[in-house]
Design a protein around this motif. Structure first.
Motif, PDB file in Angstrom:
ATOM      1  N   GLN A  12       0.993  -1.017   0.049  1.00 48.56           N
ATOM      2  CA  GLN A  12      -0.108   0.231  -0.093  1.00 48.56           C
ATOM      3  C   GLN A  12       0.862   1.270  -0.152  1.00 48.56           C
ATOM      4  OE1 GLN A  12      -3.007  -0.145   2.992  1.00 48.56           O
ATOM      5  NE2 GLN A  12      -4.542   0.826   1.914  1.00 48.56           N
ATOM      6  N   TRP A  38      -7.566   6.602 -12.126  1.00 48.55           N
ATOM      7  CA  TRP A  38      -8.328   6.820 -11.029  1.00 48.55           C
ATOM      8  C   TRP A  38      -7.716   5.658  -9.711  1.00 48.55           C
ATOM      9  CZ3 TRP A  38      -9.982   4.972 -15.935  1.00 48.55           C
ATOM     10  CH2 TRP A  38     -10.798   5.920 -16.276  1.00 48.55           C
ATOM     11  N   THR A  40      -7.953   4.726  -5.867  1.00 45.46           N
ATOM     12  CA  THR A  40      -9.059   4.421  -4.621  1.00 45.46           C
ATOM     13  C   THR A  40      -8.760   5.402  -3.573  1.00 45.46           C
ATOM     14  OG1 THR A  40      -7.628   2.646  -3.653  1.00 45.46           O
ATOM     15  CG2 THR A  40      -9.477   1.873  -5.448  1.00 45.46           C
ATOM     16  N   ALA A  41      -9.569   5.593  -2.916  1.00 46.06           N
ATOM     17  CA  ALA A  41      -9.357   6.660  -1.673  1.00 46.06           C
ATOM     18  C   ALA A  41      -8.399   6.195  -0.633  1.00 46.06           C
ATOM     19  CB  ALA A  41     -10.911   7.136  -0.824  1.00 46.06           C
ATOM     20  N   ASP A  42      -8.341   4.943  -0.565  1.00 42.38           N
ATOM     21  CA  ASP A  42      -7.232   4.158   0.533  1.00 42.38           C
ATOM     22  C   ASP A  42      -5.983   4.098   0.021  1.00 42.38           C
ATOM     23  OD1 ASP A  42      -7.496   2.013  -1.202  1.00 42.38           O
ATOM     24  OD2 ASP A  42      -8.436   0.868   0.378  1.00 42.38           O
ATOM     25  N   LEU A  43      -5.711   4.544  -1.262  1.00 39.86           N
ATOM     26  CA  LEU A  43      -4.454   4.542  -1.777  1.00 39.86           C
ATOM     27  C   LEU A  43      -4.042   3.108  -2.209  1.00 39.86           C
ATOM     28  CD1 LEU A  43      -2.501   7.505  -0.129  1.00 39.86           C
ATOM     29  CD2 LEU A  43      -3.797   7.505  -2.196  1.00 39.86           C
ATOM     30  N   ASP A  44      -4.736   2.215  -2.179  1.00 40.36           N
ATOM     31  CA  ASP A  44      -4.383   0.749  -2.432  1.00 40.36           C
ATOM     32  C   ASP A  44      -4.520   0.306  -3.860  1.00 40.36           C
ATOM     33  OD1 ASP A  44      -4.055  -2.004  -1.259  1.00 40.36           O
ATOM     34  OD2 ASP A  44      -6.059  -2.213  -2.290  1.00 40.36           O
ATOM     35  N   CYS A  46      -5.004   1.553  -8.476  1.00 40.82           N
ATOM     36  CA  CYS A  46      -4.861   2.498  -9.433  1.00 40.82           C
ATOM     37  C   CYS A  46      -5.612   1.959 -10.457  1.00 40.82           C
ATOM     38  CB  CYS A  46      -3.406   3.107  -9.708  1.00 40.82           C
ATOM     39  SG  CYS A  46      -3.604   4.028 -11.068  1.00 40.82           S
TER      40      CYS A  46
END
Length: 90
Positions: A12, A38, A40-44, A46
């Protein structure tokens, strides 16, 4: 041909990915075109939409990032193109 590239940042660690991107760019070989992305909000993960006619070039790009990213690559077609292809079967 379009490909949805699903990238999972190893550990992550989005910072390492973006650090390399800012220093070296996207590292896409000629013949591979970035369309959009794009994260994800949790930076996990793309999600990147890429265009390429030679899969070997896409593999070359993946190899440049594989130490930081795990890849899943899915060939995709726009929904309206799929609808047109299936129209005579509906």
């Amino acid at each position: 041909m379009l490909f949805m590239v699903i990238e999972k940042f190893r550990n992550q660690d989005a910072k390492s990915v973006y650090r390399r991107f800012h220093k070296q760019g996207r590292l896409t070989p000629d013949g591979v075109t970035f369309v959009n992305s794009w994260v994800t909000a949790d930076l996990d993960r793309c999600f990147q939409l890429m265009e390429c006619d030679d899969i070997a070039l896409l593999q070359k790009w993946v190899a440049a990032w594989s130490d930081l990213v795990e890849f899943e690559i899915v060939p995709v077609v726009a929904g309206k193109e799929t609808a047109a292809a299936l129209a005579d079967q509906l």
